[in-house]
Design a protein around this motif. Sequence first.
Motif, PDB file in Angstrom:
ATOM      1  N   PRO A 192     -35.162 -52.993  36.943  1.00 50.77           N
ATOM      2  CA  PRO A 192     -34.999 -52.068  38.032  1.00 50.77           C
ATOM      3  C   PRO A 192     -34.120 -51.050  38.310  1.00 50.77           C
ATOM      4  O   PRO A 192     -32.744 -51.424  37.957  1.00 50.77           O
ATOM      5  N   ILE A 193     -34.177 -49.984  38.321  1.00 45.84           N
ATOM      6  CA  ILE A 193     -33.291 -48.806  38.550  1.00 45.84           C
ATOM      7  C   ILE A 193     -32.831 -48.543  39.921  1.00 45.84           C
ATOM      8  O   ILE A 193     -33.947 -48.357  40.705  1.00 45.84           O
ATOM      9  N   THR A 194     -31.568 -48.710  40.456  1.00 48.06           N
ATOM     10  CA  THR A 194     -31.256 -48.884  41.777  1.00 48.06           C
ATOM     11  C   THR A 194     -30.941 -47.589  42.384  1.00 48.06           C
ATOM     12  O   THR A 194     -31.331 -46.824  43.407  1.00 48.06           O
ATOM     13  N   ALA A 195     -30.541 -46.544  41.380  1.00 43.47           N
ATOM     14  CA  ALA A 195     -30.232 -45.007  41.882  1.00 43.47           C
ATOM     15  C   ALA A 195     -30.266 -44.109  40.641  1.00 43.47           C
ATOM     16  O   ALA A 195     -30.136 -44.412  39.673  1.00 43.47           O
ATOM     17  N   VAL A 196     -30.864 -42.864  41.127  1.00 46.29           N
ATOM     18  CA  VAL A 196     -31.040 -41.675  40.248  1.00 46.29           C
ATOM     19  C   VAL A 196     -29.895 -40.721  40.748  1.00 46.29           C
ATOM     20  O   VAL A 196     -30.331 -40.234  41.869  1.00 46.29           O
ATOM     21  N   GLN A 197     -29.220 -40.244  39.985  1.00 46.57           N
ATOM     22  CA  GLN A 197     -28.179 -39.415  40.306  1.00 46.57           C
ATOM     23  C   GLN A 197     -28.690 -37.947  39.869  1.00 46.57           C
ATOM     24  O   GLN A 197     -29.142 -37.747  38.773  1.00 46.57           O
ATOM     25  N   LEU A 198     -28.747 -36.924  40.645  1.00 47.28           N
ATOM     26  CA  LEU A 198     -29.459 -35.593  40.297  1.00 47.28           C
ATOM     27  C   LEU A 198     -28.629 -34.615  40.987  1.00 47.28           C
ATOM     28  O   LEU A 198     -28.023 -34.879  42.074  1.00 47.28           O
ATOM     29  N   ILE A 206     -27.883 -50.706  38.160  1.00 48.17           N
ATOM     30  CA  ILE A 206     -28.189 -49.900  36.884  1.00 48.17           C
ATOM     31  C   ILE A 206     -28.629 -48.530  37.581  1.00 48.17           C
ATOM     32  O   ILE A 206     -29.513 -48.367  38.341  1.00 48.17           O
ATOM     33  N   GLY A 207     -27.994 -47.381  37.254  1.00 54.39           N
ATOM     34  CA  GLY A 207     -28.340 -45.910  37.469  1.00 54.39           C
ATOM     35  C   GLY A 207     -28.865 -44.926  36.363  1.00 54.39           C
ATOM     36  O   GLY A 207     -28.315 -45.253  35.410  1.00 54.39           O
ATOM     37  N   LEU A 208     -29.258 -43.930  36.454  1.00 52.56           N
ATOM     38  CA  LEU A 208     -29.505 -42.666  35.671  1.00 52.56           C
ATOM     39  C   LEU A 208     -29.128 -41.710  36.181  1.00 52.56           C
ATOM     40  O   LEU A 208     -29.153 -41.644  37.396  1.00 52.56           O
ATOM     41  N   SER A 209     -28.667 -40.905  35.604  1.00 53.79           N
ATOM     42  CA  SER A 209     -28.239 -39.467  35.684  1.00 53.79           C
ATOM     43  C   SER A 209     -28.983 -38.243  34.899  1.00 53.79           C
ATOM     44  O   SER A 209     -28.975 -38.721  33.820  1.00 53.79           O
ATOM     45  N   GLU A 210     -29.669 -37.528  35.693  1.00 49.05           N
ATOM     46  CA  GLU A 210     -30.488 -36.068  34.868  1.00 49.05           C
ATOM     47  C   GLU A 210     -31.467 -36.868  34.082  1.00 49.05           C
ATOM     48  O   GLU A 210     -31.677 -36.468  32.760  1.00 49.05           O
ATOM     49  N   THR A 226     -39.000 -40.508  31.951  1.00 48.70           N
ATOM     50  CA  THR A 226     -37.997 -41.565  31.652  1.00 48.70           C
ATOM     51  C   THR A 226     -37.558 -42.566  32.603  1.00 48.70           C
ATOM     52  O   THR A 226     -37.257 -43.775  32.209  1.00 48.70           O
ATOM     53  N   ILE A 227     -37.576 -42.089  34.044  1.00 47.01           N
ATOM     54  CA  ILE A 227     -37.149 -42.963  34.863  1.00 47.01           C
ATOM     55  C   ILE A 227     -38.146 -44.136  35.126  1.00 47.01           C
ATOM     56  O   ILE A 227     -37.931 -45.315  35.093  1.00 47.01           O
ATOM     57  N   ARG A 228     -39.566 -43.869  34.939  1.00 50.24           N
ATOM     58  CA  ARG A 228     -40.558 -45.075  34.994  1.00 50.24           C
ATOM     59  C   ARG A 228     -40.578 -46.045  33.710  1.00 50.24           C
ATOM     60  O   ARG A 228     -40.501 -47.090  33.979  1.00 50.24           O
ATOM     61  N   ARG A 229     -40.069 -45.317  32.737  1.00 49.91           N
ATOM     62  CA  ARG A 229     -39.937 -46.200  31.580  1.00 49.91           C
ATOM     63  C   ARG A 229     -38.833 -47.280  31.688  1.00 49.91           C
ATOM     64  O   ARG A 229     -38.861 -48.253  31.266  1.00 49.91           O
TER      65      ARG A 229
END
Length: 628
Positions: A514-520, A496-500, A505-508
């Motif tokens: 587990p969040i594997t990657a954040v795209q920014l 799972i990943g998040l973008s922007e 929000t990432i912490r929550r």
Amino acid sequence: MAGAVKRIKLGSQGLEVSAQGLGCMGMSAFYGPPKPESDMIALIHHAINSGITLLDTSDIYGPHTNEILLGKALKGGMRERVELATKFGISFADGKREIRGDPAYVRAACEASLKRLDIDCIDLYYQHRIDTRVPIEVTIGELKKLVEEGKIKYIGLSEASASTIRRAHAVHPITAVQLEWSLWSRDVEAEIVPTCRELGIGIVAYSPLGRGFFSSGPKLVESFSKEDFRQYLPRFQAENLEHNKKLFERVNEIATRKGCTPSQLALAWVHHQGDDVCPIPGTTKVENCNQNIKALSVKLTLEEMVELESIASADAVKGDRYGGKASTYEDSETPPVNSNKEMVGTVKRIKLGSQGLEVSAQGLGCMAMSCLYGPPEPEPDMIALIHHAINSGITLLDTSDIYGPYTNEILVGKALKGGMRERVELATKFGISFADGGKIRGDPAYVRACCEASVKRLDIDCIDLYYQHRVDTKIPIEVTIGELKKLVEEGKIKYIGLSEACAATIRRAHAVHPITAVQLEWSLWSRDVEAEICMPKFQAENLEHNKKLFESVNEIAMRKGCTPAQLALAWVHHQGDDVCPIPGTTKIEQLNENIQALSVKLAPEEMAELDSIALADAVKGDRYPDGV
């Protein structure tokens, strides 16, 4: 005298040829002693006047003498009436035979062929055999230069495997692949023919009459002279010939029913494979040339095609096509392009996140191939680009359902056929609903529907890395991630990943799964993410100010001996081994340059200098327009 010879398109780059060509090898070599020059020139003229315009030769035929013969035959206005194909790649010097594809040899061979043929430009230039010591990208790279210089028009390959064809086509479009295809050589139908058709590459069938076997069957061996190399081929050996004659007898029976010769029937079978196939039967006799042209008038029904294919199955023929250590498509794999430092830098592997995902240290952003940076690019070119990236070591591919919308995922799905899927880490995204006018959505039903739709468009079973493209501020992030967690448990996504997403929000989100990657967005002119997370900029009122940053970066790049783009990309790479940039491109040259950025080493002093010129006030304008 001869049947009408229609015209066909060969490949997708504009080459048009006669539906049947003329193989000229036997006029000078391999099938016995050289034939009288005047007779062969008369035969070539007869073929041209009959509508046969694709002439096939090679620098190894003779060696050299067949090209010289063709050059003489094309005087007096004949050159303008033909499509001339020749080949390089088999070097014969000092009694030693060697396969070569290094750039210096490619160029020297081309210039020598031009001189022997006494022409300014070769219409179709094949690599005759593949040099397995040289990355195919390097060889094709030199051929591409020859195209740009006007010395050749179109590029071809001969006896190349499907994967080699794909890699070559990624560097420059391949117009034609020459292969042995006949009723007794059908192995190419498994992989090579489908690959050519997928990529829009024309097919030129050599030895469509089974090296003359379908003209007179086993009696053919009685005519072999001591100079005829066919006497050494396995299929013509006594222990195999007795078995193989059964195929000829069956073909002869059908030909008798059809009122044609067995050679015409065998040739008609090749013609019926499709309008992207051009057989090039060779002959040294005008009568045989006329007989071959008449094969174009032999019409086969579906039932007759099925009957021929049933008697020409794999076990119908005994003996290999070649004997000894002959080079064929079966041993045409070349080293990876990143083993040759002239082309691209080495792409190392890195760990992304803490859950076990390993990716290439640089990815490929695919968005611009389909949208937002201009009209969609041609699909075959983009598939070739993706294949080139993968073969160069770039394995993290990035797309989204909103790119197109949808068409970018479909494109990537097509590119990952033929074993490519297993070689990549595939990332896509959800969260921007095109059907709702660009509304941001993260409700569970929408998340699940998006995932299932992306899996279908990509034609895969599981998405490696699935990002929430934009965060829906109406839905608690825990609810969205909860649904993504279910999709992980069901095997529909791996990571799972998040973008922007902001830090909170990432912490929550990470507390739910587990969040594997954040795209920014992170670059020398977008550094705000460094504070917490670790298009207006192009408007005239901001661009004049922003160009100062480029000028400063360009100065440092000149000192480093790299491009400003490579320097900017190297700066991102130097942020740490947990950072994977995904520069997008639609051009292979830019892709190669981007990969070379991995080789740009920056000292701490250079990083500090870049950081100092890329401060917050170095850039004017927000990253996106209002409302985004």
